[in-house]
Enzyme design. Structure first.
Site, PDB file in Angstrom:
ATOM      1  N   LYS A 174      25.781  45.083  72.248  1.00  0.00           N
ATOM      2  CA  LYS A 174      26.709  43.980  72.463  1.00  0.00           C
ATOM      3  C   LYS A 174      28.095  44.530  72.751  1.00  0.00           C
ATOM      4  O   LYS A 174      28.697  45.188  71.899  1.00  0.00           O
ATOM      5  CB  LYS A 174      26.815  43.101  71.208  1.00  0.00           C
ATOM      6  CG  LYS A 174      27.717  41.893  71.430  1.00  0.00           C
ATOM      7  CD  LYS A 174      28.179  41.247  70.141  1.00  0.00           C
ATOM      8  CE  LYS A 174      29.456  41.838  69.608  1.00  0.00           C
ATOM      9  NZ  LYS A 174      30.632  41.612  70.473  1.00  0.00           N
ATOM     10  N   GLU A 249      32.313  55.058  64.872  1.00  0.00           N
ATOM     11  CA  GLU A 249      33.523  55.650  65.453  1.00  0.00           C
ATOM     12  C   GLU A 249      34.624  54.619  65.259  1.00  0.00           C
ATOM     13  O   GLU A 249      34.614  53.585  65.906  1.00  0.00           O
ATOM     14  CB  GLU A 249      33.305  55.988  66.933  1.00  0.00           C
ATOM     15  CG  GLU A 249      34.257  57.067  67.418  1.00  0.00           C
ATOM     16  CD  GLU A 249      35.556  56.542  67.991  1.00  0.00           C
ATOM     17  OE1 GLU A 249      36.425  56.128  67.181  1.00  0.00           O
ATOM     18  OE2 GLU A 249      35.692  56.547  69.217  1.00  0.00           O
ATOM     19  N   CYS A 283      41.748  55.181  70.880  1.00  0.00           N
ATOM     20  CA  CYS A 283      41.664  55.588  69.472  1.00  0.00           C
ATOM     21  C   CYS A 283      42.174  57.002  69.261  1.00  0.00           C
ATOM     22  O   CYS A 283      42.458  57.387  68.136  1.00  0.00           O
ATOM     23  CB  CYS A 283      40.246  55.404  68.943  1.00  0.00           C
ATOM     24  SG  CYS A 283      39.011  56.086  70.036  1.00  0.00           S
ATOM     25  N   GLU A 383      46.873  51.777  62.474  1.00  0.00           N
ATOM     26  CA  GLU A 383      46.605  51.783  63.905  1.00  0.00           C
ATOM     27  C   GLU A 383      47.339  50.608  64.567  1.00  0.00           C
ATOM     28  O   GLU A 383      47.149  49.454  64.189  1.00  0.00           O
ATOM     29  CB  GLU A 383      45.092  51.659  64.130  1.00  0.00           C
ATOM     30  CG  GLU A 383      44.670  52.000  65.523  1.00  0.00           C
ATOM     31  CD  GLU A 383      43.145  52.138  65.654  1.00  0.00           C
ATOM     32  OE1 GLU A 383      42.710  53.087  66.319  1.00  0.00           O
ATOM     33  OE2 GLU A 383      42.414  51.311  65.101  1.00  0.00           O
TER      34      GLU A 383
END
Ligand code: NAI
Ligand code: MG
Length: 495
Positions: A174, A249, A283, A383
């Protein structure tokens, strides 16, 4: 973009029966495409199709699987420009980046795994005990359930699908609900090249609906996920219920360490490129520059000047350096984090706002350099996933390496120095899955990508990924033919 179907299940393109979803071009806010999400019923059908395809696909020879992957590679190469256009329309990334990075990187990854499918690594068969022949089998695991993010939609789909199927697994993937287009085009390519039905299955829809239906299924053998740490840990909880193998990840917060002997111009160029690539939605992007105090003022003035020269514009213009963020939601998240940093005493030396004028109708945000932030503050620890770099000074090498390791994340890092000993020391001491020396961002199909600490575990790309997508079996065969084996003494004594 004219796609008529929104899923690919058992070799058939179809549509879901769940709620309607829209794909937005974030440079305009206009709807690019609408589709109906896959809910539990179509996800279950996709998992069944993947299960049905598994025995034959896992039993195919490596050469047969390799041939299917090479055919896919050839087809994707021919689709390169269409893929780049679709990627840009759904993500807002500059067409130059899509053409020169996303698409060729993805195509090369397919070629790599077509070759690697014939190169499963393992130990030599030998008589390790003296009385037995030990051999190693590396076997496919079963149906892999994957969830990919929106920052590099095609590339992330390829990173998940290719090692899984090269190793003989089948997959249900997905993509992020806001960026389904290029993954569906990849499904079309699988279909056109005659990939056996059910090897690759694509479903679409929101994480809590479609994603959880995949991850919660007792019929998937493994989950692989790329995305936020929060969602990754939630998924780990769901996977734990069924004891499903996991590959995660997650986020990153890469440090960029500039020692006093660094080539400062190279560091300035590197910091701007590595913090702004993909509008900072990467990332591994450089997010925290630690710069020796003696070079700090020159570094920040150089970075601010270069950032201010970056051309924001419509993503389809080949002259555009930086497009909008992927969504207005993501832009607002970035803006709010910068606002909170400024309220806490930091300053934006450049940027720190959304541009006005023609760009005001898109999800744009200016390249932003933050100084005077505290190491413990949110902007340095969390982040951002936007075009924002924070710069902080340091006084000693030890301090720099401690600061570099001082966040929960450990995905990537770079060290900038002309001293070989310093470079090696930084590479050894920084906890990150990748450490670059005098560069920051390049990746390559032959080498692994993956995190340490809160950035997750498991490697993408390279033959290391086969360690994730295969299971090792030891076969130990008696060579003696004896009724009473030597080791039976432990049970029967000397009888
Ligand atoms: P996210 O982690 O929610 O999205 C990634 C994928 O997870 C999407 O396909 C989404 O549909 C799926 N997902 C979400 N909730 C789920 C659930 N309950 N079960 C199963 N699947 C689920 O990321 P989001 O919210 O779009 O972005 C938020 C932040 O995450 C970003 O600001 C960024 O910091 C980080 N992020 C990091 C990425 C990375 O590559 N490290 C990629 C995308 C986001
Ligand atoms: Mg979008």
């Amino acid at each position: 973009m004219s796609l008529e179907t929104s899923n690919y299940i058992g070799g058939t393109h179809g549509t879901g029966t769940g709620p309607e979803q829209t794909v937005i071009d974030p440079s305009t806010g206009q709807t690019v495409w609408t589709y109906t999400a896959d809910d539990e019923s179509t996800v279950a059908a996709a998992i069944s199709a993947a299960r049905a395809a598994f025995p034959e696909w896992s039993g195919a020879t490596p050469a047969e699987r390799s041939a299917a992957l090479y055919a896919l590679h050839t087809e994707l190469e021919a689709m390169a420009e269409d893929l780049a256009q679709a990627e840009t329309s759904q993500t807002g990334k500059p067409i130059r980046l899509a053409r020169e990075f996303d698409v060729p990187g993805s195509v090369d990854n397919v070629a790599f795994f077509a070759g690697a499918a014939r190169h499963l690594p393992g130990h030599a068969t030998a008589e390790y005990s003296g009385d037995h022949t030990s051999s190693i089998r590396r076997e496919a695991i079963g149906v892999v359930g994957s969830i990919s993010p929106w920052n590099y939609p095609l590339q992330m789909a390829v990173w998940k699908i290719l090692p899984a199927i090269a190793a003989g697994n089948t997959i249900v993937l997905k993509p992020a609900e806001v960026t389904p287009l290029t993954t569906l085009m990849l499904a079309q390519a699988c279909d056109r090249t005659g990939m056996p039905a059910g090897v690759v299955n694509i479903v679409n829809g929101p994480g809590p609906l479609t994603g959880e239906a995949i991850v919660s299924s007792p019929h998937i053998a493994m989950t692989s996920f790329t995305g936020s740490t929060t969602v990754g840990r939630h998924i780990a909880g769901l996977a734990a219920v069924n004891g499903t193998r996991l590959h995660l990840e997650l986020g990153g917060k890469a440090p960029f360490v500039v020692f006093d002997d660094a080539d400062l111009d190279a560091a300035i160029h590197g910091a701007v490129a590595a913090s702004l690539i993909n509008t900072g939605q990467d990332c591994t992007a450089a997010t925290r520059a630690y710069v020796h105090r003696s070079r700090f003022d020159d570094f920040v003035s150089g970075v601010a000047e270069l950032m201010a020269s970056v051309r924001l514009g419509v993503p389809t213009d080949p002259d555009t350096d930086q497009g909008p963020l992927v969504s207005f939601r993501q832009r607002d998240k970035v803006a709010a984090m910068v606002e909170r940093a400024v309220q806490a005493g930091a300053r934006a030396l450049t940027g720190g706002r959304a541009p006005g004028g023609d760009l005001a109708t898109g999800a744009y945000y200016e390249p932003t350099l933050i100084v005077d932030a505290e190491q413990k503050s949110e902007i340095v620890q969390d982040e951002v996933f936007g075009p924002v770099l924070a710069a902080l000074p340091f006084d000693s090498d030890d301090e720099a390496l401690e600061l570099a390791n001082d966040t929960p994340f450990g995905l990537a890092a770079s060290a900038w120095t002309t001293n070989v000993f310093r470079a090696q020391e930084a590479a050894r001491r920084i906890s990150a899955g990748t450490v670059w020396i005098n560069d920051h961002i390049p990746i390559i199909s032959e080498m692994p990508h993956g995190g340490m600490k809160a950035s997750g575990y498991g490697k993408d790309m390279s033959t290391y990924s086969f360690e994730e997508y295969t299971q090792v079996k030891h076969v130990m065969a008696d060579l003696t033919g004896a009724t009473a084996k030597e080791w039976h003494r432990t049970i029967f004594g000397l009888r």
